[in-house]
Design a protein around this motif. Structure first.
Motif, short mmCIF file in Angstrom:
data_model
loop_
_atom_site.label_atom_id
_atom_site.label_comp_id
_atom_site.label_asym_id
_atom_site.label_seq_id
_atom_site.Cartn_x
_atom_site.Cartn_y
_atom_site.Cartn_z
N LEU A 1 54.30 1.79 3.81
CA LEU A 1 53.03 2.32 3.34
C LEU A 1 53.23 3.60 2.53
CD1 LEU A 1 49.91 2.40 3.30
CD2 LEU A 1 50.01 3.58 5.51
N LEU A 2 54.03 4.51 3.07
CA LEU A 2 54.30 5.76 2.35
C LEU A 2 55.05 5.50 1.05
CD1 LEU A 2 55.34 8.16 5.26
CD2 LEU A 2 53.14 8.04 4.10
N SER A 3 56.01 4.59 1.10
CA SER A 3 56.78 4.27 -0.10
C SER A 3 55.91 3.62 -1.16
CB SER A 3 57.96 3.35 0.25
OG SER A 3 58.81 3.96 1.19
N PHE A 4 54.96 2.78 -0.73
CA PHE A 4 54.07 2.11 -1.68
C PHE A 4 53.22 3.13 -2.43
CE2 PHE A 4 49.77 0.50 -2.52
CZ PHE A 4 50.07 -0.48 -3.45
N LEU A 5 52.67 4.12 -1.72
CA LEU A 5 51.87 5.15 -2.37
C LEU A 5 52.70 5.96 -3.37
CD1 LEU A 5 49.77 6.43 0.68
CD2 LEU A 5 48.98 4.98 -1.18
N ASP A 6 53.92 6.31 -2.97
CA ASP A 6 54.79 7.09 -3.86
C ASP A 6 55.18 6.29 -5.09
OD1 ASP A 6 54.57 9.04 -1.96
OD2 ASP A 6 56.64 8.89 -1.24
N VAL A 7 55.55 5.03 -4.88
CA VAL A 7 55.97 4.19 -6.01
C VAL A 7 54.80 3.92 -6.94
CG1 VAL A 7 56.82 1.89 -6.64
CG2 VAL A 7 57.89 3.14 -4.76
N PHE A 8 53.62 3.71 -6.37
CA PHE A 8 52.43 3.46 -7.19
C PHE A 8 52.13 4.65 -8.09
CE2 PHE A 8 47.81 3.96 -7.72
CZ PHE A 8 47.53 2.80 -8.42
N CYS A 9 52.16 5.86 -7.51
CA CYS A 9 51.91 7.06 -8.30
C CYS A 9 53.00 7.27 -9.34
CB CYS A 9 51.82 8.28 -7.39
SG CYS A 9 50.35 8.33 -6.33
N LEU A 10 54.24 6.98 -8.96
CA LEU A 10 55.36 7.16 -9.89
C LEU A 10 55.24 6.22 -11.08
CD1 LEU A 10 57.96 8.85 -10.09
CD2 LEU A 10 59.17 6.93 -9.04
N VAL A 11 54.92 4.95 -10.82
CA VAL A 11 54.78 3.97 -11.90
C VAL A 11 53.60 4.35 -12.80
CG1 VAL A 11 54.21 1.56 -12.42
CG2 VAL A 11 55.87 2.10 -10.63
N LEU A 12 52.51 4.79 -12.20
CA LEU A 12 51.33 5.19 -12.98
C LEU A 12 51.64 6.40 -13.86
CD1 LEU A 12 48.42 4.34 -13.42
CD2 LEU A 12 47.73 5.89 -11.58
N MET A 13 52.40 7.36 -13.33
CA MET A 13 52.77 8.54 -14.11
C MET A 13 53.67 8.16 -15.29
SD MET A 13 53.43 11.75 -11.54
CE MET A 13 54.07 10.85 -10.15
N ILE A 14 54.61 7.27 -15.05
CA ILE A 14 55.51 6.84 -16.14
C ILE A 14 54.71 6.10 -17.21
CG2 ILE A 14 57.46 5.35 -16.71
CD1 ILE A 14 58.61 5.98 -13.96
N TRP A 15 53.79 5.25 -16.79
CA TRP A 15 52.98 4.49 -17.74
C TRP A 15 52.10 5.41 -18.60
CZ3 TRP A 15 47.53 3.42 -17.67
CH2 TRP A 15 47.13 2.51 -18.66
N THR A 16 51.44 6.36 -17.96
CA THR A 16 50.58 7.28 -18.72
C THR A 16 51.42 8.21 -19.60
OG1 THR A 16 50.57 8.76 -16.78
CG2 THR A 16 48.70 7.27 -17.04
N SER A 17 52.62 8.57 -19.15
CA SER A 17 53.48 9.42 -19.97
C SER A 17 53.92 8.69 -21.23
CB SER A 17 54.71 9.85 -19.16
OG SER A 17 54.33 10.61 -18.03
N VAL A 18 54.29 7.43 -21.09
CA VAL A 18 54.67 6.64 -22.27
C VAL A 18 53.48 6.51 -23.21
CG1 VAL A 18 55.41 4.35 -23.05
CG2 VAL A 18 56.48 5.39 -21.05
N SER A 19 52.28 6.31 -22.65
CA SER A 19 51.07 6.21 -23.47
C SER A 19 50.81 7.50 -24.22
CB SER A 19 49.87 5.86 -22.60
OG SER A 19 50.07 4.64 -21.91
N MET A 20 50.99 8.65 -23.56
CA MET A 20 50.76 9.93 -24.21
C MET A 20 51.78 10.19 -25.33
SD MET A 20 49.50 12.65 -21.30
CE MET A 20 50.65 12.22 -20.00
#
Length: 313
Positions: free
Chosen positions: A184-203
């Motif tokens: 559960l903890l790993s899923f939240l961390d990985v989800f936020c990490l993937v979302l940050m990478i995706w938004t960073s590439v978009s920016m």
């Protein structure tokens, strides 16, 4: 006291001092801008929340790790072994969630200016405060479960199965339940990490498009300075890149710790130092990029006060 423990304790002490001073300075900086009537950005509230979360991480991790490195194991009872990891877990989770929220909001703010994106920008601004509250509540509830199974190594309780983490131990119960909680903890961390990478590439992509348009329109007169929006975006990109690097290192050492019931002192000290790197560095990244805004604000206040001083004289 061993030399290795003294060296680790000094590093953690310096990280704690500079990190807390940096985060409090950043918080003061944005509060000063707010109360003096200077123009603020939509992400200022998120940055203030990030500085609070980072301060909690530094306090809850730096103090006990520093004391344990200097040989003060006897200081921690069962309450201390549950309180400090709980505060650290909440602060770390909120820090990750806030960094993710910051990158998402900034990506939406620099999006193309059309009707569809304008509606999304309004909705994003309205969701900032509820998202921050949800992040705090979620991690406060999740980390309660973990702190319940922590106990002091100096406790008189007769526990047969325990996993030592320096000055505290975790009581091992059902491996399936422990694995589900870790997932559960790993899923939240990985989800936020993937979302940050995706938004960073978009920016990065949107900044590149913006630069191409500016060069096309102003071939002979390119702006010497980037806009505040572009500068803020580059700051957040730098912040996310720093977070991804330290988060990757932290994940590696945490996996190594999970493989051993009694981790080596080097692994424990390395984990403590790496966990405190991002909360220590992040406020200085913001302040180094926003120093021009501070100077502009002071100039504005001086201009506002100077007529009154002339009249009083």
């Amino acid at each position: 006291m061993a030399t290795r423990d003294l060296a680790a304790g000094m590093i953690i002490l310096l990280q704690t001092i500079f990190g807390i001073l940096g985060n409090f300075s950043l918080l003061y900086h944005y509060l000063f801008l707010y109360f003096t009537g200077c123009r603020t950005r939509s992400t200022d509230l998120i940055i203030k929340n990030l500085s609070v979360a980072n301060s909690l991480v530094l306090f809850s991790s730096g103090f006990p790790d520093m004391v344990s490195c200097f040989g003060g194991y006897q200081v921690f009872n069962d309450f201390g072994c549950r309180f400090f990891p709980y505060v650290h877990g909440v602060g770390r989770g909120v820090s990750i969630g806030t960094t993710c929220l910051l990158s998402v909001v900034q990506a939406i703010m620099i999006s193309p200016r059309n009707y569809r994106w304008a509606e999304l920008k309004v909705k994003a601004l309205k969701c900032i405060v509820p998202s921050i509250f949800l992040c705090w509540i979620l991690h406060m509830l999740i980390n309660v479960m973990y702190s319940m199974f922590l106990t002091s190594n100096w406790s008189n309780k007769n526990i047969t199965s325990r996993k030592c983490f320096g000055y505290c131990s975790a009581v091992q119960h059902d491996k399936t339940r422990d694995s589900l909680y870790a997932a559960l903890l790993s899923f939240l961390d990985v989800f936020c990490l993937v979302l940050m990478i995706w938004t960073s590439v978009s920016m990065v992509f949107m900044l590149y498009q913006h630069k191409q348009k500016v060069q096309h329109i102003h071939r002979t007169n390119i702006y010497p300075r980037s806009s505040l929006e572009s500068r803020a975006t580059k700051t957040i990109l730098l912040l996310v890149s720093t977070f991804v690097c330290f988060s990757s290192l932290s994940s590696i050492v945490h996996v190594c710790m999970a493989l051993f019931n009694n981790p080596h002192w080097f692994l424990l000290n390395t984990t403590a130092i790496i966990n405190m790197c991002f909360p220590t560095v992040s406020p200085f990244l913001f302040m180094s990029r926003d120093s021009s805004l501070s100077r502009l604000c002071f100039v504005f206040i001086r201009k506002e006060k100077s007529p009154n001083l002339v009249r009083n004289m």
